[in-house]
Design a protein around this motif. Structure first.
Motif, mmCIF file in Angstrom:
data_model
loop_
_atom_site.group_PDB
_atom_site.id
_atom_site.type_symbol
_atom_site.label_atom_id
_atom_site.label_comp_id
_atom_site.label_asym_id
_atom_site.label_seq_id
_atom_site.Cartn_x
_atom_site.Cartn_y
_atom_site.Cartn_z
ATOM 1 N N TRP A 36 0.664 -1.097 0.061
ATOM 2 C CA TRP A 36 -0.103 -0.080 -0.136
ATOM 3 C C TRP A 36 0.991 1.249 -0.093
ATOM 4 O O TRP A 36 1.929 1.294 0.776
ATOM 5 N N LYS A 37 0.602 2.165 -0.771
ATOM 6 C CA LYS A 37 1.274 3.468 -0.911
ATOM 7 C C LYS A 37 0.664 4.551 -0.939
ATOM 8 O O LYS A 37 -0.256 4.740 -1.815
ATOM 9 N N TYR A 38 1.192 5.605 -0.127
ATOM 10 C CA TYR A 38 0.519 6.806 -0.156
ATOM 11 C C TYR A 38 1.551 7.865 -0.722
ATOM 12 O O TYR A 38 2.618 7.714 -0.127
ATOM 13 N N THR A 39 1.198 8.873 -1.612
ATOM 14 C CA THR A 39 2.298 9.762 -2.148
ATOM 15 C C THR A 39 1.324 11.069 -2.115
ATOM 16 O O THR A 39 0.374 11.196 -2.649
ATOM 17 N N ASN A 40 2.326 12.086 -1.888
ATOM 18 C CA ASN A 40 1.922 13.437 -1.879
ATOM 19 C C ASN A 40 3.225 14.380 -2.159
ATOM 20 O O ASN A 40 3.906 14.583 -1.340
ATOM 21 N N SER A 48 6.177 9.937 0.621
ATOM 22 C CA SER A 48 5.357 8.756 0.469
ATOM 23 C C SER A 48 5.553 8.019 1.719
ATOM 24 O O SER A 48 6.565 8.094 2.533
#
Length: 129
Positions: A52-56, A60
């Motif tokens: 699972w990856k969150y990037t902003n 990340s």
């Protein structure tokens, strides 16, 4: 002949002991039992497995989760088995890696030592962010 029957009977009684109970992990109504196996009977844990990856921008968070089946848990005063999810993560802030525990996912042999571990699966309602 009678001695043979007695020996056979005693052998069967010794071998035919009760099996350790297999209990669903998502039912809190079961008491803790020595040697019990808290099993993911409905494969509820499978929906959490993966990366699972969150990037902003240049920030990340990557989380990798794996399912481990029938892991022996030593917990005084008794031991038991359970299916669980383990995981590790990597956090990058403004392009700079702050922490990376992902390599531990393959090097740790005791699942209880992982950064992320859980055996409880939420089975009612939807997960909303």
């Amino acid at each position: 002949m009678q001695q043979l029957l007695i020996i056979t009977f005693l052998f069967c009684v010794g071998v035919c002991r009760g099996q350790s109970p297999i209990l669903p992990i998502n039912d809190a109504n079961y008491p803790e039992a020595t040697g019990a196996y808290y099993k993911d009977l409905n494969n509820d844990l499978n929906r959490y497995v993966g990366t699972w990856k969150y990037t902003n921008g240049t920030t990340s968070l990557t989380v990798t989760l794996q399912k481990k089946v029938m892991q022996h848990i030593i917990n005084a005063p008794y031991g038991y088995y359970e299916d669980l999810v383990i995981g590790e993560y990597k956090y990058i802030l403004n392009g700079v890696e702050k922490i990376n525990t992902l390599p531990l996912l393959t090097s740790i042999t005791n699942p209880q030592a992982n950064s992320i571990k859980s055996f409880i699966a939420v089975t009612t309602g939807d997960i909303r962010l």
